[in-house]
Design an enzyme around this catalytic site. Structure first.
Site, PDB file in Angstrom:
ATOM      1  CD  GLU A  41      -5.434  -1.085  -6.029  1.00  0.00           C
ATOM      2  OE1 GLU A  41      -6.496  -0.396  -5.439  1.00  0.00           O
ATOM      3  OE2 GLU A  41      -5.056  -2.103  -5.595  1.00  0.00           O
ATOM      4  CE  LYS A 112     -10.043  -1.934  -5.355  1.00  0.00           C
ATOM      5  NZ  LYS A 112      -8.806  -1.505  -4.366  1.00  0.00           N
ATOM      6  CB  CYS A 148      -6.736  -4.965  -5.884  1.00  0.00           C
ATOM      7  SG  CYS A 148      -5.869  -5.542  -4.518  1.00  0.00           S
ATOM      8  N   GLY A 297      18.495  -0.157  22.262  1.00  0.00           N
ATOM      9  CA  GLY A 297      19.146  -0.693  23.467  1.00  0.00           C
ATOM     10  C   GLY A 297      19.158  -2.235  23.405  1.00  0.00           C
ATOM     11  CG  LEU A 298      22.217  -5.998  22.404  1.00  0.00           C
ATOM     12  CD1 LEU A 298      21.144  -6.660  21.594  1.00  0.00           C
ATOM     13  CD2 LEU A 298      23.207  -5.922  21.877  1.00  0.00           C
ATOM     14  CG  ASP A 303      11.369  -9.692  22.994  1.00  0.00           C
ATOM     15  OD1 ASP A 303      11.147 -10.466  22.276  1.00  0.00           O
ATOM     16  OD2 ASP A 303      10.940  -9.304  24.087  1.00  0.00           O
TER      17      ASP A 303
END
Length: 548
Positions: A41, A112, A148, A297-298, A303
């Site tokens: 589609e 559609k 669809c 940023g670690l 997370d």
């Protein structure tokens, strides 16, 4: 008749790329002896094009591309999807259409009929629904071609009164083809299979279904194209989350698979699917945006560790910069956990102390803050200082900043605007904290990538001494089910309380969700992996008074 299904990854508005890809697969299918190759589609322009569809030139470019594609279909036929002009001035300007192309020309146009207008979908904004239905004759077969949603009904609980297939059946088709743009959610594959299976068995016809694969900003398409026989038995299931082409023979005795695909013996679990979807989402966001390097940023928390591991897998560790930004409240073990992760992944890293930056802000504001206790203002200065550093590195070196907030935090507003909530794309913003823990364990399924200490230690923002998430929030195994009932299942506070949850906790959590709406309006797009993500599929007023 030999039919090819082409499950491909398109790029919204990139007509040159999409057209070249479609033509390449037409030639490949022709070389393989296919009579018909079916694409998805709106494949010509990509899905969703949104307000690009309001530009006349955009529609014209779609038609130009379709004519280039048609010129390649001399000895093979194809089905493609594109927006077309509605010449009736009383309706919407465009149709969501499928072209059936044969002998270099458009032989038939199918529009559609059932236009979805829920969750992420807003097709009534752009398209006019079709009210006419006609089958297509080709190679001795009569094809019922639909788009669809035209098959997206369960027979027991129909979404629509009109069923295009009911009307097409009056022309006695012998095969159904459905082209789709069906986005991923972790519970969607089984639902999709069930609905298509019901259609095939109800109408007693073989069904060929082809879906998009790939990501368009926050929307991820998982592929999983399907073929059923006239009894609703699955003949084939194409791979998930990658491009694939498959060939089938259709004759009076049914459908024969022409390749040695193996249908999965069991469905993949939610976490495995989420992992694959997020990898694809990251890859396509960068590739289609023209970037290759990410920064984040670690913190040493779970997370950012999960996001870093996902980014390294998606982009290659050499294209990921992890920046450790310790403040005066950062624990030694958090720094070590972050360093261990960097070693395990092999990504690039920097350590940039922010203590002197936050102290400069606090010193500057000392006349205004004099005599007032340390509170959320100073906490957020730390988070925003980190964001300033990360964005400066983005500007200097051409990185895209990955947001590392999870869905639980985004839901209740446990994050700092213009601080840890900033970024180009939110990787796990549709993944609850409890799911993040499961995702970390899945990432570690073969070897330890995310340090075990990162997984087992109590979550903390480390913006004040000995801070823990549970100082401000319920335990995540209590919080997340309440959030899921409210967000995904749209249950009221009263309904959730009747399920056995503590009334005070429920009312507090739902109030936090509603009050945090203004924050979510100002955050990056979120990779959608659930049936109800924050963003385009969940539209809430910012100043609404409803607190459930």
């Amino acid at each position: 008749m030999k039919i090819a299904l082409a499950q491909l990854n398109y790029h919204v508005g990139n007509f040159e790329s999409n057209t070249a890809k479609i033509i390449s697969h037409i030639r490949e299918a022709e070389e393989q002896g296919a009579d018909l190759v079916v694409f998805a589609e709106l494949c010509v322009c990509g899905y969703p094009s949104r307000d690009f569809l309001e530009f006349k030139e955009y529609i014209e470019l779609c038609e130009e591309a379709a004519q280039k594609i048609a010129a390649e279909c001399r000895n093979i036929a194809c089905v493609i999807g594109l927006p077309t002009v509605n010449t009736n001035p009383e309706g919407k300007e465009h149709y969501n259409s499928a072209y059936f192309i044969e002998h270099g020309h458009v032989k038939a146009i199918v529009n559609k009929a059932l236009l979805p207008n829920y969750d992420i979908f807003d097709e009534y904004r752009y398209f006019e629904p079709s009210t006419t239905f006609k089958c297509i004759d080709f190679k001795g077969h009569r094809i019922a071609l639909t788009i669809c949603e035209d098959l997206w009904n369960t027979l027991e609980n129909p979404l629509y009164v009109t069923r295009p297939m009911d009307q097409l059946m009056t022309e006695k088709p012998d095969v159904m083809i459905n082209i789709a743009a069906s986005p991923f959610a972790y519970n969607h594959d089984e639902e999709r299979i069930g609905i298509l299976k019901d259609n095939a068995s109800h109408y007693g016809l073989p069904l060929f279904y082809v879906n998009h694969v790939g990501a368009q900003t926050e929307l991820i398409f998982d592929g999983g194209s399907l073929v059923f026989d006239n009894k609703g038995e699955m003949i084939d299931e194409l791979p998930y989350f990658k491009e694939s082409v498959a060939y089938y023979e259709l004759n009076n005795s049914g459908v024969k698979q022409l390749q040695a695909h193996t249908i999965k013996a069991k469905r993949e679990g939610d976490i495995e699917q989420i992992h694959q979807a997020l990898i694809l989402g990251i890859q396509d966001y960068f590739y289609k945006s023209g970037f290759k390097s990410a920064i984040l940023g670690l913190s040493g928390g779970i997370d950012s560790a999960v996001v870093c591991a996902l980014a390294a897998e998606a982009l290659g560790p050499q294209n990921v910069m992890a920046v450790l930004l310790p403040s005066r409240f950062s624990s030694d073990h958090s720094i070590k956990d972050a360093e261990d992760l960097v070693k395990n992944l092999g990504c690039k890293s920097e350590i940039i102390q922010i203590r002197h930056i936050t102290e400069a802000f606090e010193s500057t504001l000392q006349p205004q803050f004099q005599g007032l206790p340390f509170n959320i203002a100073e906490e957020n200065i730390q988070s925003r200082s980190r964001a300033v550093v990360l964005m400066a590195m983005c500007n200097k070196f051409g990185y895209i900043l990955l947001n590392t907030s999870n869905k639980s935090e985004a839901a209740v507003g446990y994050g700092t605007l213009y601080g840890d909530m900033c970024g180009g794309i939110s990787v796990i913003g549709d993944v609850y904290k409890t799911q993040v823990f499961e995702l970390a364990k899945y990432i570690n399924r073969e070897r330890e990538i995310i340090p075990v200490n990162t997984i087992v230690k109590p979550p903390s923002a480390e913006l004040r001494p000995n801070q823990k998430d549970t100082d401000s929030l319920p335990e995540y195994d209590v919080l997340d089910p309440i959030l899921m009932q409210y967000i995904e299942n749209r249950c009221s506070s009263g309904e959730i309380i009747k399920m056995g949850y503590d009334e005070k906790t429920v009312r507090r959590v739902l109030r936090l969700v509603n009050l945090a709406e203004h924050k979510r309006y100002q955050t990056p797009p979120i990779l959608r992996v659930s049936p109800k993500a924050f963003g385009m599929g969940r539209r809430m007023p910012i100043v609404g008074k409803y607190l459930s």
